[in-house]
Design an enzyme around this catalytic site. Structure first.
Site, PDB file in Angstrom:
ATOM      1  N   ALA A  13      29.696  28.599  15.833  1.00 22.71           N
ATOM      2  CA  ALA A  13      28.950  29.200  14.718  1.00 22.71           C
ATOM      3  C   ALA A  13      29.585  30.502  14.253  1.00 22.71           C
ATOM      4  O   ALA A  13      29.225  31.021  13.199  1.00 22.71           O
ATOM      5  CB  ALA A  13      27.503  29.449  15.129  1.00 22.71           C
ATOM      6  N   LYS A  15      30.165  33.302  16.642  1.00 27.26           N
ATOM      7  CA  LYS A  15      29.681  34.457  17.419  1.00 27.26           C
ATOM      8  C   LYS A  15      30.790  35.465  17.671  1.00 27.26           C
ATOM      9  O   LYS A  15      30.559  36.676  17.635  1.00 27.26           O
ATOM     10  CB  LYS A  15      29.110  33.992  18.765  1.00 27.26           C
ATOM     11  CG  LYS A  15      27.825  33.206  18.689  1.00 27.26           C
ATOM     12  CD  LYS A  15      27.251  32.937  20.067  1.00 27.26           C
ATOM     13  CE  LYS A  15      28.164  32.103  20.942  1.00 27.26           C
ATOM     14  NZ  LYS A  15      28.356  30.723  20.429  1.00 27.26           N
ATOM     15  N   LYS A  39      30.777  38.872  28.145  1.00 25.98           N
ATOM     16  CA  LYS A  39      30.623  37.446  27.874  1.00 25.98           C
ATOM     17  C   LYS A  39      29.739  36.914  28.980  1.00 25.98           C
ATOM     18  O   LYS A  39      30.099  36.960  30.156  1.00 25.98           O
ATOM     19  CB  LYS A  39      31.987  36.765  27.882  1.00 25.98           C
ATOM     20  CG  LYS A  39      31.939  35.284  27.557  1.00 25.98           C
ATOM     21  CD  LYS A  39      31.777  35.042  26.073  1.00 25.98           C
ATOM     22  CE  LYS A  39      31.893  33.546  25.765  1.00 25.98           C
ATOM     23  NZ  LYS A  39      31.793  33.258  24.342  1.00 25.98           N
ATOM     24  N   THR A  43      32.975  29.018  29.752  1.00 25.00           N
ATOM     25  CA  THR A  43      33.429  27.689  30.143  1.00 25.00           C
ATOM     26  C   THR A  43      34.607  27.319  29.253  1.00 25.00           C
ATOM     27  O   THR A  43      34.548  27.488  28.041  1.00 25.00           O
ATOM     28  CB  THR A  43      32.315  26.637  29.986  1.00 25.00           C
ATOM     29  OG1 THR A  43      31.893  26.571  28.625  1.00 25.00           O
ATOM     30  CG2 THR A  43      31.117  26.988  30.871  1.00 25.00           C
ATOM     31  N   GLU A 106      27.905  38.576  24.377  1.00 30.83           N
ATOM     32  CA  GLU A 106      28.157  37.363  23.604  1.00 30.83           C
ATOM     33  C   GLU A 106      27.629  36.166  24.377  1.00 30.83           C
ATOM     34  O   GLU A 106      28.032  35.917  25.514  1.00 30.83           O
ATOM     35  CB  GLU A 106      29.649  37.193  23.307  1.00 30.83           C
ATOM     36  CG  GLU A 106      29.914  36.018  22.385  1.00 30.83           C
ATOM     37  CD  GLU A 106      31.388  35.860  22.024  1.00 30.83           C
ATOM     38  OE1 GLU A 106      31.775  34.733  21.677  1.00 30.83           O
ATOM     39  OE2 GLU A 106      32.135  36.855  22.087  1.00 30.83           O
ATOM     40  N   GLY A 107      26.708  35.436  23.756  1.00 32.39           N
ATOM     41  CA  GLY A 107      26.113  34.282  24.411  1.00 32.39           C
ATOM     42  C   GLY A 107      27.007  33.065  24.338  1.00 32.39           C
ATOM     43  O   GLY A 107      28.220  33.158  24.100  1.00 32.39           O
ATOM     44  N   LEU A 108      26.412  31.896  24.531  1.00 32.92           N
ATOM     45  CA  LEU A 108      27.174  30.651  24.491  1.00 32.92           C
ATOM     46  C   LEU A 108      26.309  29.568  23.874  1.00 32.92           C
ATOM     47  O   LEU A 108      25.107  29.504  24.119  1.00 32.92           O
ATOM     48  CB  LEU A 108      27.627  30.241  25.892  1.00 32.92           C
ATOM     49  CG  LEU A 108      26.576  29.939  26.950  1.00 32.92           C
ATOM     50  CD1 LEU A 108      27.223  29.186  28.109  1.00 32.92           C
ATOM     51  CD2 LEU A 108      25.934  31.208  27.497  1.00 32.92           C
ATOM     52  N   CYS A 167      29.951  32.894   7.306  1.00 35.48           N
ATOM     53  CA  CYS A 167      30.760  31.929   6.558  1.00 35.48           C
ATOM     54  C   CYS A 167      31.984  31.532   7.378  1.00 35.48           C
ATOM     55  O   CYS A 167      32.868  32.362   7.626  1.00 35.48           O
ATOM     56  CB  CYS A 167      31.199  32.520   5.219  1.00 35.48           C
ATOM     57  SG  CYS A 167      29.827  32.904   4.097  1.00 35.48           S
ATOM     58  N   PRO A 198      31.001  37.381   5.344  1.00 35.76           N
ATOM     59  CA  PRO A 198      31.855  36.517   4.528  1.00 35.76           C
ATOM     60  C   PRO A 198      33.044  36.006   5.337  1.00 35.76           C
ATOM     61  O   PRO A 198      33.371  36.557   6.393  1.00 35.76           O
ATOM     62  CB  PRO A 198      32.313  37.457   3.404  1.00 35.76           C
ATOM     63  CG  PRO A 198      32.314  38.814   4.042  1.00 35.76           C
ATOM     64  CD  PRO A 198      31.143  38.805   4.994  1.00 35.76           C
TER      65      PRO A 198
END
Length: 224
Positions: A13, A15, A39, A43, A106-108, A167, A198
């Site tokens: 997406a 991130k 993080k 994986t 930062e997720g996953l 975007c 953007p």
């Protein structure tokens, strides 16, 4: 708590680019304050080299758990015959919080991504009381994914700070409005859209990344 979780509606997406923009913004506008990046768990191939190469030692970064297969953490861990010791991750976060003014996490995957056999990312965000930003890619299907992820967040009582539309490719204003109509998303979710990221071809242009985040009036990292 001086932490912000960057989650998303799904994998790929954006991130990492949004997190990079937040780091660039913090370093440009709050240079005297220490920033840490974590993080949650990795994986497959990770982004550590990306961050280290881009910020060249100016950023305290940790990845407490890493697994080889690019799969959901419990699946990747099972393949290696390993556990997922969340206590290790929690302690690493506490240590980073003690030494930094702000910690970006930062997720996953999406908020429904499993982090263990029993818990999702949404469960972890709620239990650890992490203020959370939701990154939503500008594409067909984004509305339903956003509604589903926020419904899960509400069920789990996640502290959602807002939505960032990202975007993944060049988009016109008309395309953004048609694929991710802000008023409709806010009406369906009761969650504010804080800004639009953007498409930026050169993701190493830190000044441009920082200026994008600075254009979001609702983003106030210094107050977290």
């Amino acid at each position: 708590m001086n932490s912000l979780l960057i989650a998303a509606t799904d994998t790929d997406a954006g991130k990492t680019v949004v997190t990079t923009g937040l780091v660039a913004y913090w370093q440009k506008y709050y240079p005297s304050k220490a920033l840490g990046l974590m993080k949650l768990m990795q994986t497959g191939q990770g982004d550590r080299e990306w961050y280290e190469g881009l910020f060249q030692g100016q950023l305290e970064m940790i990845t407490p758990l890493q697994y080889q297969a690019p799969l959901a953490p419990p699946v990747a861990a099972d393949l290696e015959g390993r556990d997922i010791p969340l206590g290790t991750v929690w302690q690493a976060l506490l240590n980073l919080q003690k030494s930094q003014d702000l910690v970006l996490i930062e997720g996953l995957g999406g908020l429904g991504c499993p982090v263990t056999h029993e818990l999702t990312l949404a469960d972890l965000a709620a239990q650890w009381r992490l203020k959370t930003l939701l990154v939503v890619p500008v594409k067909l299907g984004a509305i339903s994914q956003t509604v589903a992820n926020i419904a899960l967040a509400e069920q789990k009582k996640v502290n959602l700070g807002g939505i960032i539309l990202n975007c993944l490719e060049p988009r016109t204003e008309t395309e953004i409005e048609q694929l991710t109509p802000i008023d409709l998303i806010q009406s369906l979710t009761n969650c504010p859209v804080l800004g639009v990221f953007p498409f930026i071809e050169d993701r190493r242009d830190l000044d441009k990344l920082a200026s994008v985040v600075a254009s979001w009036p609702e983003i106030k990292l210094s107050s977290i």
